[in-house]
Scaffold this motif. Sequence first.
Motif: not given
Length: 140
Positions: A38, A122, A125
Amino acid sequence: MKKKADSQNLNEKEENKLLNHVKLSINEKFQNWVLFKNGTYIIFENADIIPDLESEAIKLMKEFGPVYTGTHAADFDVTDLKKTEGWIVSGHGYGMYTYVSPDEIKCDITDILEIGLYGRYKRDLDGRNPVIIHINRKAE
């Protein structure tokens, strides 16, 4: 309907695009780094004493990647990039940064808060499901 091969080629193109932006965002003096799916990457200044960058990167990502509101994990800073488009979002993990592309931000006006929150998302993640897409190790 997209074929699996078409989808795989698209993913490879997106990963290559991300990799190129990240390469341009890192100071050339840093040769050892690991990039996650990511856009979060970790720079290793002392890589010569780390036998397995992959394992160390996963360990650090699991420790410093996930975001917990109200803690240092939720803090961030945003840096404009000079050699490529986009921004780098840094957080509380030393040497850990997340690349954010202008294509990912839906606002016409650059909003540092939006960029920072998206970069933090991000990183979260990557922290919760760390998938390495590139390891850059200085040639010895």
